[in-house]
Design an enzyme around this catalytic site. Sequence first.
Site, PDB file in Angstrom:
ATOM      1  CB  CYS A 207      31.853  41.649  47.835  1.00 28.40           C
ATOM      2  SG  CYS A 207      32.490  40.127  47.132  1.00 28.40           S
TER       3      CYS A 207
ATOM      4  CB  CYS B 295      32.211  39.539  41.917  1.00 32.92           C
ATOM      5  SG  CYS B 295      32.087  38.909  43.604  1.00 32.92           S
TER       6      CYS B 295
ATOM      7  CB  THR C 102       3.371  34.218  63.078  1.00 33.04           C
ATOM      8  OG1 THR C 102       2.337  33.435  62.519  1.00 33.04           O
ATOM      9  CG2 THR C 102       3.521  35.491  62.285  1.00 33.04           C
TER      10      THR C 102
ATOM     11  CG  HIS D 128       7.876  37.634  48.477  1.00 34.97           C
ATOM     12  ND1 HIS D 128       6.833  37.719  49.365  1.00 34.97           N
ATOM     13  CD2 HIS D 128       7.339  37.922  47.260  1.00 34.97           C
ATOM     14  CE1 HIS D 128       5.726  38.049  48.736  1.00 34.97           C
ATOM     15  NE2 HIS D 128       5.996  38.161  47.450  1.00 34.97           N
TER      16      HIS D 128
ATOM     17  CB  ILE E 200      -1.173  27.295  60.251  1.00 32.97           C
ATOM     18  CG1 ILE E 200      -0.807  26.435  59.056  1.00 32.97           C
ATOM     19  CG2 ILE E 200       0.035  28.016  60.796  1.00 32.97           C
ATOM     20  CD1 ILE E 200      -0.725  27.156  57.754  1.00 32.97           C
TER      21      ILE E 200
ATOM     22  CB  THR F 156      -1.062  33.726  52.896  1.00 35.47           C
ATOM     23  OG1 THR F 156      -1.142  34.900  52.084  1.00 35.47           O
ATOM     24  CG2 THR F 156      -1.746  32.573  52.188  1.00 35.47           C
TER      25      THR F 156
ATOM     26  CG  ASP G 183      10.987  31.911  57.298  1.00 33.31           C
ATOM     27  OD1 ASP G 183      11.011  30.791  56.755  1.00 33.31           O
ATOM     28  OD2 ASP G 183       9.924  32.464  57.649  1.00 33.31           O
TER      29      ASP G 183
ATOM     30  CB  CYS H 186      35.027  42.381  44.056  1.00 32.71           C
ATOM     31  SG  CYS H 186      33.244  42.612  44.211  1.00 32.71           S
TER      32      CYS H 186
HETATM   33 ZN    ZN Z   1      32.035  40.771  44.944  1.00 35.14          ZN
END
Ligand code: ZN
Length: 245
Positions: free
Chosen positions: A157, A139, A35, A128, A239, A198, A113, A160
């Site tokens: 994609c 693929c 933040t 995460h 922080i 956190t 991030d 594919c």
């Molecule tokens: Zn693909």
Amino acid sequence: MGRTITDAREAAAELARRFEGARSAVFFGGAGVSTASGIPDFRSADGLYHQRFKYPPETMLGHDFFVAHTEEFYDFYRERMICLDARPNRAHEKLAELEATGHLAAVVTQNIDGLHQAAGSRTVYELHGSVHRNVCRRCGATYSAEWVMATEGVPRCERCGGLVKPDVVLYGEQLDERVLLASVRAIAAADLLVIGGTSLVVYPAAGLVDYFEGNEMVVVNRDPTPADARADLVCACDIAAAFDF
Ligand code: ZN
């Protein structure tokens, strides 16, 4: 419960001293680290979502929502989750510096991030996932956040035509076992654990601090956390300012 410091300069001096004395320090961080770089904590009630989106962020970041409303998911993801203008702040920079000088073994983060890597950190466990990895479900081709930003609607994609999904752990999905295990190992082996930015309310990530068996636990967070009772030092301040040493 240990000492509580509210003055950021005093907190910075204490952190500097503790990192200096540590052999294997680990930093465990959350949204508050980002933040300060202008990345909104989507859990904080800033009301932004209600103006623009029909669903609360917790719903839009769910696995079921991704499957059922992929286009709306990407609408939210592009607008709120990818922040390409954000730059590392003093906390990210200092943590990278501490690693480079041998005073920090690893960063374990709940953030997606990539700002720790942008600051130069190498050993970063992203519990995460990251918006910087977007993977074709058919693929396995990987695409950058910039690539996603340049697409419209549901990204497909280039190789594919498969559906591209962010390598981000959505609500209802399991954490990556390898990342989880590496984080547990780092925390269990640490002699200093610094928990920063956190509120330690999101499980299972928050439960990781229970693996710590070292000497010193420090919490750097403006608001109280469940770890405060066990911490040797609580720095209830900004922080980025606390890491300005
Ligand atoms: Zn693909």
